[in-house]
Design an enzyme around this catalytic site. Structure first.
Site, short mmCIF file in Angstrom:
data_model
loop_
_atom_site.label_atom_id
_atom_site.label_comp_id
_atom_site.label_asym_id
_atom_site.label_seq_id
_atom_site.Cartn_x
_atom_site.Cartn_y
_atom_site.Cartn_z
N GLU A 38 0.87 -1.18 0.00
CA GLU A 38 0.00 0.00 0.00
C GLU A 38 0.90 1.22 0.00
O GLU A 38 1.74 1.37 0.89
CB GLU A 38 -0.95 -0.03 1.20
CG GLU A 38 -1.97 -1.16 1.10
CD GLU A 38 -2.72 -1.20 -0.23
OE1 GLU A 38 -3.11 -0.13 -0.74
OE2 GLU A 38 -2.91 -2.30 -0.79
N CYS A 54 -1.63 9.42 3.83
CA CYS A 54 -1.63 8.98 2.43
C CYS A 54 -2.91 9.45 1.75
O CYS A 54 -2.96 9.67 0.55
CB CYS A 54 -1.52 7.47 2.35
SG CYS A 54 -2.77 6.64 3.32
P1 NAD Z 1 8.86 4.81 3.45
O1 NAD Z 1 8.63 4.15 2.15
O2 NAD Z 1 10.04 5.69 3.59
O3 NAD Z 1 8.98 3.71 4.60
C1 NAD Z 1 7.98 2.76 4.83
C2 NAD Z 1 8.58 1.59 5.57
O4 NAD Z 1 9.54 0.97 4.73
C3 NAD Z 1 9.34 2.00 6.83
O5 NAD Z 1 9.17 1.00 7.81
C4 NAD Z 1 10.77 2.03 6.36
O6 NAD Z 1 11.66 1.85 7.42
C5 NAD Z 1 10.77 0.84 5.42
N1 NAD Z 1 11.86 0.79 4.43
C6 NAD Z 1 12.63 1.78 3.97
N2 NAD Z 1 13.50 1.30 3.04
C7 NAD Z 1 13.25 -0.02 2.92
C8 NAD Z 1 13.79 -1.06 2.11
N3 NAD Z 1 14.78 -0.86 1.23
N4 NAD Z 1 13.27 -2.31 2.24
C9 NAD Z 1 12.26 -2.56 3.11
N5 NAD Z 1 11.72 -1.60 3.89
C10 NAD Z 1 12.20 -0.35 3.80
O7 NAD Z 1 7.52 5.59 3.81
P2 NAD Z 1 7.25 6.48 5.10
O8 NAD Z 1 7.93 7.79 4.94
O9 NAD Z 1 7.50 5.70 6.34
O10 NAD Z 1 5.67 6.69 5.03
C11 NAD Z 1 5.06 7.64 4.24
C12 NAD Z 1 4.56 7.04 2.95
O11 NAD Z 1 3.64 6.00 3.22
C13 NAD Z 1 3.80 8.03 2.08
O12 NAD Z 1 4.16 7.83 0.75
C14 NAD Z 1 2.34 7.65 2.32
O13 NAD Z 1 1.48 8.02 1.28
C15 NAD Z 1 2.45 6.17 2.46
N6 NAD Z 1 1.31 5.60 3.18
C16 NAD Z 1 0.42 4.84 2.48
C17 NAD Z 1 -0.70 4.33 3.12
C18 NAD Z 1 -1.70 3.50 2.39
O14 NAD Z 1 -2.52 2.86 3.02
N7 NAD Z 1 -1.68 3.47 1.07
C19 NAD Z 1 -0.89 4.58 4.48
C20 NAD Z 1 0.05 5.35 5.17
C21 NAD Z 1 1.15 5.85 4.50
#
Ligand code: NAD
Length: 515
Positions: A287, A321
């Protein structure tokens, strides 16, 4: 076990002095516990690695919220082994018994509701209603998935033929990795873990390094609820040490991810590779982000539209999001609605989450830098009509910002900014507005404010979003009421909080016996 019908957890009314007072008491209680050290949780045991992530208060970065142990490769191996060991017994339990564990977990979190919310106020800069809503959603996920699991335990329809019995049933997949974002640090983390767990999987949670202490509080609740050792494991640490390593691990069976498009695509690609010793395809639920639009046409109730836009754009600093980052107004009411919207935004207070301001700090310095880049770009691409700056002082504050007359092709109209920044776009008419709304690769949430029945019906069919809201704000999906998940590059459409979610974490087996 009989359960009362599911209802969403009620959130306090913070216009009441008593509710605000109760929240402040929780903040005082939690303030006295800031700065503690926390271990990893592997197989029910505390594992301290001696190196720590430091989590700070975004509104006051000098204040340390806590220190959480950093996991690396050896801890990944230990957690994988512990989750595999726990899986045998956990998967063999009847669904109802696992469902009961979720009901107990919900009860524990409910008893600690304001305390958990207060931790989020310190760690994620959520004001009182936003923080309580996140805890309420975590409770809702437990209650809802417990009920859905019981429903799923009913055998699938059989197709028996003479002299033969044919039976299909669902089984858990195995050990999964749960990777949530920081912006709903309890709800998404909890929901992404307990969904797979209730149907018999075991998980390793890898929280965002921005909110490890909220994750630690969840693990305290898991322990208090009496989950067997190894069913839910917690590895906090740096992305560079844990992200690719957990995704690539040949014994990872599934990945339940919520986060940005960039990370999601990386996970999708890496998870597709079959590594030596890996005997399965990794199931991936992703997501991701959004560039969510609210369309307002010339028939709309403009006061309602202005209120919905201000709430959808700036709730939790625009770091949802589902947040409205594009307000698309048809020409005829453009000037009028822009003025009413700006009047609403002007009234929003900016300040510490602890004092329950409407808009508090963004999550960290990285977010400030990223958003500031868009503020600069926006001034070249459009007309800045409100805010546009970082405020002085040490907290990570960005003024609520509005750009007007933003061309649909502008960077600030296409890329996810994830902060308190709204792009206002002018459309010739409703058709044009729909076309602009659908013009990004994202498809998460969207909305239409209109009194025209035919247009509302067209929006239902034509707007390319997973969650569409008509004549209301476009944030705040409720578990069991608005199953949540995007279309297009916003994700794999897993619909968290919906009746089909748990099925994603199961496999179906068909057995035929000839008599
Ligand atoms: P992010 O992609 O930076 O991180 C998300 C998660 O992935 C974190 O736990 C992070 O530590 C981990 N991560 C980072 N690099 C990784 C890798 N190489 N491999 C595996 N995991 C890794 O996102 P964020 O800044 O934590 O959150 C904000 C984003 O999330 C925004 O884009 C927002 O729109 C989205 N979001 C989407 C939903 C939805 O339901 N669609 C809900 C909430 C947030």
């Amino acid at each position: 076990m009989s359960l009362v019908p599911f209802t969403n957890e009620v959130i306090s009314d913070y216009s009441l002095a008593a509710a605000r007072e109760a929240y402040r008491r929780a903040l005082t209680e939690v303030r006295g516990q800031l700065g503690s050290h926390y271990p990893l949780w592997i197989g029910g045991e505390a594992v301290d690695t001696g190196e720590y992530l430091t989590s700070v208060d975004p509104c006051n970065p000098d204040q340390v919220v806590g220190y959480s142990a950093k996991a690396k490769q050896p801890e990944i191996e230990k957690a994988m082994a512990a989750a595999e060991r726990a899986w045998r017994d956990w998967a063999a339990l009847p669904m109802r018994q696992r469902a009961r564990a979720l009901i107990k977990l919900a009860a524990v979190m409910r008893r600690r509701k304001l305390e958990l919310a207060a931790w989020e106020t310190f760690e994620a800069a959520k004001n009182y209603p936003e923080a309580e809503a996140d805890v309420a959603e975590a409770i809702d996920f437990c209650e809802y998935y417990a009920r859905q699991a019981i429903r799923l335990a009913t055998p699938l329809p059989d197709f028996s033929s003479p002299g033969e019995s044919n039976e299909s049933f669902l089984s858990p997949i195995g050990v999964g990795v749960v990777i949530p974002p920081w912006n709903f640090p309890l709800a998404i983390l909890a929901g992404s873990a307990v969904g797979p767990v209730v149907v018999g999987n075991t998980v390793i949670i890898k929280p965002s390094p921005a909110t490890p202490i909220t994750a630690q509080k969840f693990l305290e609740c898991v322990q208090e609820a009496g989950f067997p050792a190894g069913v839910i494991n917690l590895l906090t640490g740096e992305d560079a040490d844990l992200g690719d390593q957990l995704v690539d691990h040949p014994r990872t069976r599934f990945i339940n991810f919520t986060g940005s498009l960039k990370t999601g695509l990386r996970i999708n690609e890496r998870a597709a590779r079959v590594h030596p010793g890996q005997h399965w395809l990794k199931r991936v639920a992703l997501e991701m982000g959004g560039k969510d639009a609210l369309i307002v046409d010339e028939t709309a109730d403009l006061d309602l539209a202005a209120a919905a836009a201000a709430q959808s754009g700036f709730g939790f600093q625009g770091q949802k999001c589902s947040a409205m980052s594009r307000l698309i107004i048809v020409d005829e009411v453009y000037d009028e609605l822009l003025q009413r919207f700006l009047a609403r935004v002007e009234r929003l207070s900016l300040g510490p989450a602890e004092d329950n301001h409407d808009v508090a700090a963004v999550i960290n310095q990285q977010a400030v830098d990223k958003i500031s880049g868009y503020l600069e770009k926006g001034q070249r691409e459009a007309r800045l009509v409100m805010g546009g700056h970082r405020t002085a002082g040490s907290g990570y504050y960005i003024e609520p910002t509005v750009f007007a007359e933003v061309p649909p092709s502008a960077t600030i109209a296409c890329e996810e900014i994830f902060g308190p920044v709204v792009a206002v776009l002018k459309a010739d008419d409703f058709d044009h507005a729909l076309q602009i709304a659908n013009s990004t690769p994202y498809g998460l949430t969207g909305g239409v404010m209109s009194r025209e029945r035919i247009r509302l019906e067209r929006a239902r069919r034509e707007l390319e979003v997973g969650n569409l809201y008509l004549n209301r704000k476009i944030t705040g999906a409720l578990v069991g009421v608005q199953p949540f998940g995007g279309l297009k590059l916003s994700g794999s459409n897993s619909k968290a909080g919906g009746p089909d979610y748990l099925r994603l974490f199961t496999v179906a087996k068909t057995v035929s016996e000839r008599f």
